[in-house]
Motif scaffolding. Structure first.
Motif, mmCIF file in Angstrom:
data_model
loop_
_atom_site.group_PDB
_atom_site.id
_atom_site.type_symbol
_atom_site.label_atom_id
_atom_site.label_comp_id
_atom_site.label_asym_id
_atom_site.label_seq_id
_atom_site.Cartn_x
_atom_site.Cartn_y
_atom_site.Cartn_z
ATOM 1 N N TYR A 118 19.977 -6.667 6.932
ATOM 2 C CA TYR A 118 18.676 -7.017 6.345
ATOM 3 C C TYR A 118 17.740 -5.830 6.513
ATOM 4 O O TYR A 118 17.946 -4.963 7.382
ATOM 5 C CB TYR A 118 18.083 -8.279 6.962
ATOM 6 N N LEU A 119 16.713 -5.782 5.688
ATOM 7 C CA LEU A 119 15.702 -4.735 5.767
ATOM 8 C C LEU A 119 14.381 -5.324 5.285
ATOM 9 O O LEU A 119 14.294 -5.792 4.142
ATOM 10 C CB LEU A 119 16.089 -3.519 4.920
ATOM 11 N N TYR A 120 13.399 -5.341 6.157
ATOM 12 C CA TYR A 120 12.083 -5.893 5.824
ATOM 13 C C TYR A 120 11.028 -4.800 5.862
ATOM 14 O O TYR A 120 11.123 -3.849 6.652
ATOM 15 C CB TYR A 120 11.697 -7.013 6.801
ATOM 16 N N GLY A 121 10.023 -4.961 5.020
ATOM 17 C CA GLY A 121 8.905 -4.037 5.011
ATOM 18 C C GLY A 121 7.589 -4.800 5.071
ATOM 19 O O GLY A 121 7.429 -5.824 4.395
ATOM 20 N N HIS A 122 6.656 -4.333 5.898
ATOM 21 C CA HIS A 122 5.346 -4.977 6.027
ATOM 22 C C HIS A 122 4.252 -3.914 6.032
ATOM 23 O O HIS A 122 4.392 -2.878 6.681
ATOM 24 C CB HIS A 122 5.254 -5.802 7.319
ATOM 25 N N MET A 123 3.182 -4.204 5.321
ATOM 26 C CA MET A 123 1.985 -3.366 5.355
ATOM 27 C C MET A 123 0.937 -4.068 6.193
ATOM 28 O O MET A 123 0.774 -5.283 6.098
ATOM 29 C CB MET A 123 1.455 -3.118 3.937
ATOM 30 N N ARG A 124 0.214 -3.272 6.980
ATOM 31 C CA ARG A 124 -0.758 -3.877 7.882
ATOM 32 C C ARG A 124 -2.015 -3.003 7.946
ATOM 33 O O ARG A 124 -1.947 -1.776 7.979
ATOM 34 C CB ARG A 124 -0.165 -3.989 9.286
ATOM 35 N N ARG A 125 -3.147 -3.696 7.936
ATOM 36 C CA ARG A 125 -4.426 -3.016 8.204
ATOM 37 C C ARG A 125 -5.399 -4.050 8.740
ATOM 38 O O ARG A 125 -5.688 -5.040 8.074
ATOM 39 C CB ARG A 125 -4.998 -2.363 6.949
ATOM 40 N N GLY A 126 -5.868 -3.813 9.952
ATOM 41 C CA GLY A 126 -6.726 -4.811 10.575
ATOM 42 C C GLY A 126 -5.957 -6.109 10.776
ATOM 43 O O GLY A 126 -4.852 -6.122 11.326
ATOM 44 N N PHE A 127 -6.522 -7.203 10.273
ATOM 45 C CA PHE A 127 -5.862 -8.510 10.391
ATOM 46 C C PHE A 127 -5.022 -8.841 9.161
ATOM 47 O O PHE A 127 -4.391 -9.895 9.099
ATOM 48 C CB PHE A 127 -6.911 -9.608 10.605
ATOM 49 N N ALA A 128 -5.019 -7.946 8.173
ATOM 50 C CA ALA A 128 -4.254 -8.202 6.948
ATOM 51 C C ALA A 128 -2.801 -7.781 7.133
ATOM 52 O O ALA A 128 -2.515 -6.697 7.646
ATOM 53 C CB ALA A 128 -4.874 -7.450 5.776
ATOM 54 N N LEU A 129 -1.880 -8.641 6.732
ATOM 55 C CA LEU A 129 -0.444 -8.368 6.819
ATOM 56 C C LEU A 129 0.201 -8.759 5.499
ATOM 57 O O LEU A 129 0.073 -9.897 5.049
ATOM 58 C CB LEU A 129 0.187 -9.153 7.966
ATOM 59 N N ILE A 130 0.893 -7.817 4.872
ATOM 60 C CA ILE A 130 1.494 -8.049 3.564
ATOM 61 C C ILE A 130 2.982 -7.731 3.633
ATOM 62 O O ILE A 130 3.377 -6.651 4.096
ATOM 63 C CB ILE A 130 0.817 -7.178 2.484
ATOM 64 N N SER A 131 3.802 -8.675 3.180
ATOM 65 C CA SER A 131 5.249 -8.467 3.139
ATOM 66 C C SER A 131 5.633 -7.826 1.809
ATOM 67 O O SER A 131 5.136 -8.222 0.744
ATOM 68 C CB SER A 131 5.991 -9.795 3.298
ATOM 69 N N LEU A 132 6.521 -6.834 1.879
ATOM 70 C CA LEU A 132 6.990 -6.166 0.674
ATOM 71 C C LEU A 132 8.282 -6.833 0.208
ATOM 72 O O LEU A 132 9.255 -6.910 0.959
ATOM 73 C CB LEU A 132 7.237 -4.681 0.959
ATOM 74 N N ASP A 133 8.275 -7.327 -1.016
ATOM 75 C CA ASP A 133 9.439 -8.038 -1.551
ATOM 76 C C ASP A 133 10.449 -7.102 -2.188
ATOM 77 O O ASP A 133 11.658 -7.298 -2.075
ATOM 78 C CB ASP A 133 8.990 -9.088 -2.569
ATOM 79 N N THR A 134 9.935 -6.103 -2.904
ATOM 80 C CA THR A 134 10.806 -5.162 -3.604
ATOM 81 C C THR A 134 10.250 -3.751 -3.470
ATOM 82 O O THR A 134 9.071 -3.556 -3.155
ATOM 83 C CB THR A 134 10.909 -5.495 -5.108
#
Length: 280
Positions: A118-134
């Motif tokens: 598996y390979l997951y990617g997440h973007m983060r800044r402050g309290f914001a967290l975004i999962s990368l789907d593609t």
């Protein structure tokens, strides 16, 4: 006498009309002058290069942290790896992307395969967290990876979205920023007829350095207008980002082992092997 009064009234009315016409013409002239002055001011701003300090400060204020995490099972059990990097958001048309070099995503495009369970990617800044789907790979150079996100997600991150350089060669110098290491330097760049999609950053002429300056793959390059010009593909050449046509897209998560993803990565690996040697 009545006729004389009427005549005087008519003369006064005509004089008022003339005065009004002159006032209108004067107002239009002032408005035109102000408009031209505004255009001149904007033109001066557009033609005044930004300093490296200003560009780096903008990057520092708008960078986002990204973490890629992967795991695979081998003969000695499970092995996990994490890669952290920093980047900015760019826009092309209505779409917004985060931009990376493949080496910072744990996707081995050069090998042309995905060896992870598996390979997951997440973007983060402050309290914001975004999962990368593609993630999407560029046709011009598949080692460059774009992660598409929505305008709403970009808003949640609370950063400015950078435009791509509309006139990448307007100034003969650019600013190279090492996002993860926190350095920058200014240098002229050269066009190369053999590699028209790239510019060569003249490393021997870097000036106004900040931080432990060691240019490498994945560093971002900004034009002196403050727009994103490109991204370094090795320690010398920068891919100019004026064409974001995709070469392929893979799905992250547990689906990274999907045969379709493996086929895409295999094709991309072949494309990378066909790139000019000096940019590999």
């Amino acid at each position: 006498q009545v006729a004389q009064v009427q005549q005087e009234k008519e003369l006064i009315r005509q004089e008022k009309e003339v005065i009004q016409q002159h006032a209108t013409v004067l107002a239009e002239g002032v408005s035109t002058l102000a408009e031209k002055s505004g255009e001149l001011t904007q033109e001066i701003r557009d033609n005044r290069p930004l300093s490296g300090n200003v560009i780096f400060s903008g990057f520092f204020s708008n960078r986002v942290d990204t973490e890629f995490t992967a795991r695979k099972t081998g003969l000695l059990g499970q092995a996990a790896e994490t890669k952290a990097t920093r980047t900015v958001l760019v826009s092309s048309g209505d779409q917004i992307y985060a931009i990376y070099h493949a080496q910072d995503t744990l996707l081995n495009v050069t090998a042309g395969q995905a060896s992870w369970d598996y390979l997951y990617g997440h973007m983060r800044r402050g309290f914001a967290l975004i999962s990368l789907d593609t993630v999407t790979f560029l046709q011009s150079d598949p080692r460059i990876v774009l992660a598409p996100i929505s305008a709403e997600q970009a808003k949640d991150l609370g950063v400015n979205v950078y435009p791509l350089a509309g006139e990448p060669f307007k100034f003969s110098e650019a600013v190279l920023v090492g996002g993860s290491e926190g350095y920058y330097g200014e240098a002229p760049f050269q066009l190369d007829a053999e590699t028209p999609k790239y510019v060569r950053m003249q490393r021997e002429r870097f000036s106004k350095l900040f931080g432990k300056f060691t240019p490498s793959r994945g560093d971002l390059v900004f034009s002196k207008t403050g727009e994103v010009l490109g991204i370094m593909v090795n320690n010398e050449f920068c891919l100019v980002l004026n064409d974001l046509a995709p070469a392929g897209q893979v799905t992250l998560g547990a689906r990274i082992q999907d045969p379709k993803n493996a086929q895409i990565l295999s094709n991309l690996g072949f494309q990378v092997s066909m790139l000019p040697p000096k940019v590999q």
